[in-house]
Motif scaffolding. Structure first.
Motif, PDB file in Angstrom:
ATOM      1  N   ARG A  16      40.147  40.702  44.851  1.00 50.97           N
ATOM      2  CA  ARG A  16      40.748  40.734  43.713  1.00 50.97           C
ATOM      3  C   ARG A  16      42.149  40.344  43.395  1.00 50.97           C
ATOM      4  O   ARG A  16      42.566  39.832  42.634  1.00 50.97           O
ATOM      5  N   PRO A 303      40.540  48.315  36.911  1.00 51.42           N
ATOM      6  CA  PRO A 303      39.995  47.473  36.002  1.00 51.42           C
ATOM      7  C   PRO A 303      39.529  48.050  34.672  1.00 51.42           C
ATOM      8  O   PRO A 303      39.444  47.144  33.727  1.00 51.42           O
ATOM      9  N   GLU A 306      42.787  47.694  32.719  1.00 51.35           N
ATOM     10  CA  GLU A 306      42.769  46.253  32.184  1.00 51.35           C
ATOM     11  C   GLU A 306      42.024  45.901  30.949  1.00 51.35           C
ATOM     12  O   GLU A 306      42.414  45.127  30.353  1.00 51.35           O
ATOM     13  N   ASP A 312      46.493  42.116  33.202  1.00 51.49           N
ATOM     14  CA  ASP A 312      46.138  42.086  34.408  1.00 51.49           C
ATOM     15  C   ASP A 312      47.126  42.648  35.531  1.00 51.49           C
ATOM     16  O   ASP A 312      48.397  42.448  35.574  1.00 51.49           O
ATOM     17  N   GLU A 341      33.541  52.180  34.584  1.00 53.67           N
ATOM     18  CA  GLU A 341      33.304  51.533  35.911  1.00 53.67           C
ATOM     19  C   GLU A 341      32.617  52.699  36.697  1.00 53.67           C
ATOM     20  O   GLU A 341      32.798  53.734  36.794  1.00 53.67           O
ATOM     21  N   ARG A 370      31.303  43.003  34.606  1.00 51.55           N
ATOM     22  CA  ARG A 370      32.557  42.536  35.513  1.00 51.55           C
ATOM     23  C   ARG A 370      32.143  43.116  36.812  1.00 51.55           C
ATOM     24  O   ARG A 370      32.086  44.324  37.027  1.00 51.55           O
ATOM     25  N   ASP A 372      33.432  43.533  40.778  1.00 54.03           N
ATOM     26  CA  ASP A 372      34.254  43.455  41.782  1.00 54.03           C
ATOM     27  C   ASP A 372      33.715  43.811  43.005  1.00 54.03           C
ATOM     28  O   ASP A 372      33.526  44.903  43.338  1.00 54.03           O
ATOM     29  N   ILE A 393      31.937  47.140  36.119  1.00 58.61           N
ATOM     30  CA  ILE A 393      32.773  47.294  35.240  1.00 58.61           C
ATOM     31  C   ILE A 393      32.285  46.741  33.792  1.00 58.61           C
ATOM     32  O   ILE A 393      32.032  45.760  33.697  1.00 58.61           O
TER      33      ILE A 393
END
Length: 620
Positions: A16, A303, A306, A312, A341, A370, A372, A393
């Motif tokens: 990340r 995240p 974000e 970010d 998440e 998303r 990660d 996410i």
């Protein structure tokens, strides 16, 4: 701006940080142990340095090795990620003393918030509301008992130096206090080297709500709104979301103002999280939300912040550490949509969430989320570190849409042979109470029966496997009349074996799962779960096969189960023997009602193709 950055961490968070650093034109250096030499984060960094054996205490937790790696590679700054040395004030000071930039909280702030009792005392002084309890130095057991009695049960005993759910005991009555205290102290001493405790009022129907804060070296502090982390198992977060469901504007304003005040009280710089406990028994109210602790680092769940703010946070960290002011003022920040998440772990919910390690022969994620992740297909989950495979996410316009997207994302995960909690996560996100926001920290325990699988394949799995086993060449003369019945609609029946269980399946429903060949095994993936499957090999199973009752080995293999004995009465379709060949189990079924006349199979025996295993006689 920082020009070169060493990342004193591994896996998902290292990747990340590398992504943001690359976008900003910052050179990155990875450090790795023996176990991580082939990991993606090592390959993706601009440079990598070996720092020791797999055990973290001999590699990632050795400050001197990290500093030596920074010097050897000319790194200008060190980012600790989260975990490991991220909240180690001595390490932060050593980094600064070496003339390097520390991308983290000031050492003084780490120390101020490192002990729960001292942190709460600071918050009381700063007029931040804290949970009613005892935070004093007197650790006499009898005295602590009187404090608990005065607070009123239930109470929570917490290790002063605790974290991660360790050193915590709920006590519901006075006569249970002494044993709970002793147990808590033992665990705290073993985990943290400090057996001191504090006592808090235990909140019934609690919600865990935290606020993301950020400070810079110019005296600015802002918040980036709240996250709800109430879905927990054994005090470990499972699903997080932002914003918090049921949060009204006035309560949010009061909560976030308290978080900013807490950060200002310790002259905070960088990314931090102020954690609160809320009594949500009558909805969220500003006068029923209390400070718990502060995490002086970036959080695993960053995240979702974000996603709702469009910022970010790793970039913010790097800019603040470079001496720049915060990228945004408070008035520039707003909430857009809803984010959730889920933490995908290598663990088996069906066996009490025991860790699952091994190769990742299959690792596929759905689109639309998303991801990660610190690992990739063809890699391995080792026993040396945290078993998190990935974070899933999602972001949507509304909470119901986000919950539906998260459930679908978790259901679409395909992992083999490592077991995961994907199915458990999918069921949690799809649960009606979660959908309506009826959540608290007891949600998972309360709904465990509905969330934790029993290992039995559902009806949809049988339909999917049976469909996959059907002949695909329907124009061929030997399959064209499959399922034909005189004077009736065709009926298609398939004998199926899934994970050692067998059924003769009548195809009458959809086949929603996916099948794949992975490392020589035939696998079925459905709703985040995975099973081996194949045809249930038996004379006459699913049709009118041979009627002599001779059950022969269909291929060379090893007998792994024998379910009958000579003389047993059996029914058509009953499992007799399980043969393992090419890593797949084949269940051999009784072709008709009868009696076991001969049994040749023995567990563990290697048999050749065509060997007689069982002979079933028809009843006279």
């Amino acid at each position: 701006m920082i020009e070169s950055l060493l990342i004193a961490n591994r896996g998902e968070i290292a990747r990340r940080i590398i992504r943001t650093a690359r976008r900003l034109g910052i050179r990155t250096v990875a450090v790795h142990s023996d176990a991580d030499a082939a990991m993606p984060f090592v390959r993706e960094a601009d440079a990598a340095v070996y720092i020791g054996p797999a055990a973290a205490r001999e590699s990632y937790l050795v400050p001197e090795k990290i500093l030596d790696a920074a010097r050897a590679t000319g790194a200008q700054a060190i980012h600790p990620g989260y975990g490991f040395l991220s909240e180690n004030a001595d390490f932060a000071e050593a980094v600064q003393a070496a003339g390097l930039v520390w991308v983290g909280a000031p050492p003084a702030a780490i120390r101020a918030m490192g002990l729960k009792d001292a942190a709460k005392a600071l918050m009381i002084e700063a007029s931040v509301p804290v949970t009613p309890g005892y935070l004093g130095e007197n650790q006499d057991a009898a005295f602590l008992q009187t404090q608990a009695d005065a607070i009123g049960y239930p109470v929570l005993i917490k290790a002063v130096a605790g974290g991660g759910g360790k050193g915590m005991r709920r006590v519901d009555a006075a006569d249970a206090f002494a044993d709970a205290l002793e147990s808590c102290r033992r665990e705290a001493a073993a985990a943290f080297g400090d057996d001191r405790v504090l006592i808090e009022k235990y909140i019934l129907g609690p919600r865990h709500i935290e606020v993301q804060v950020f400070g810079d070296s110019h005296g600015n502090v802002v918040h980036l709104f709240e996250r709800d982390c109430s879905l927990q198992r054994r005090h470990q977060k499972v699903i997080e979301e932002a914003p918090a469901p049921g949060m009204d504007a006035d309560t949010r304003a009061a909560l976030c103002a308290a978080a900013v005040k807490a950060a200002q009280a310790i002259d905070y710089i960088g990314a931090g999280t102020i954690e609160f406990i809320a009594d949500a028994s009558e909805g969220l109210r500003a006068d029923r939300i209390w400070f718990m602790e502060m995490n002086t680092r970036l959080q695993v769940e960053h995240p979702i912040t974000e996603a709702i703010t469009g910022q970010d946070l790793v970039e913010w960290q790097l800019r603040v550490a470079s001496g720049e002011p915060l990228p945004r003022r408070q008035d520039d920040l707003a909430i857009t949509g809803w984010a959730m998440e889920a933490r995908l772990y290598a663990e088996n919910p069906a066996t009490g969430f025991l860790p699952s390690t091994g190769p990742l022969d299959r690792l596929r994620f759905p689109t639309g989320a998303r991801i990660d992740s610190g690992v990739e297909e063809g890699g391995e989950v080792t026993p040396h570190y945290d078993p998190m495979i990935a974070k899933l996410i999602v972001h949507a316009a509304t909470r119901p849409a986000a919950a539906a997207a998260l459930a679908a994302a978790c259901a679409g995960v395909q992992v083999w042979p490592v077991r995961t909690n994907a199915g458990f996560l999918a069921r949690a996100a799809a649960h009606p109470d979660f959908g309506t926001g009826r959540i608290d920290t007891g949600f998972i325990e309360r709904h465990a029966a509905a969330l934790i699988p029993d290992g039995t394949p559902p009806a949809a799995a049988w339909q999917t496997a049976a469909t996959a086993l059907l002949p695909t060449d329907t124009d061929a003369p030997w399959t064209a009349l499959a399922g034909f019945r005189a004077n009736a609609a065709p009926e298609r029946r398939v004998a199926v074996a899934i994970a050692g269980e067998t059924q003769v399946v009548t195809l009458d429903g959809p086949a929603p799962g996916a099948v794949a060949e992975v490392a020589g095994e035939t696998l079925l993936f459905l709703n985040g779960e995975a099973w081996r499957y194949g045809p249930a090999v038996a004379a006459g199973a699913g049709g009118d096969g041979p009627s002599d009752g001779m059950i022969l080995a269909p291929m060379p293999g090893r007998v792994v189960a024998v379910d009958v004995a000579e003389g047993d009465t059996v029914s058509r379709g009953q499992r007799l023997v399980v043969l393992e060949a090419m890593k797949m189990e084949q269940a051999l079924l009784a072709p008709f009602d009868g009696v076991v006349a001969t049994l040749k199979a023995t567990i563990g025996a290697q048999v050749s193709e065509g060997s007689l295993l069982v002979h079933v006689d028809k009843p006279v």
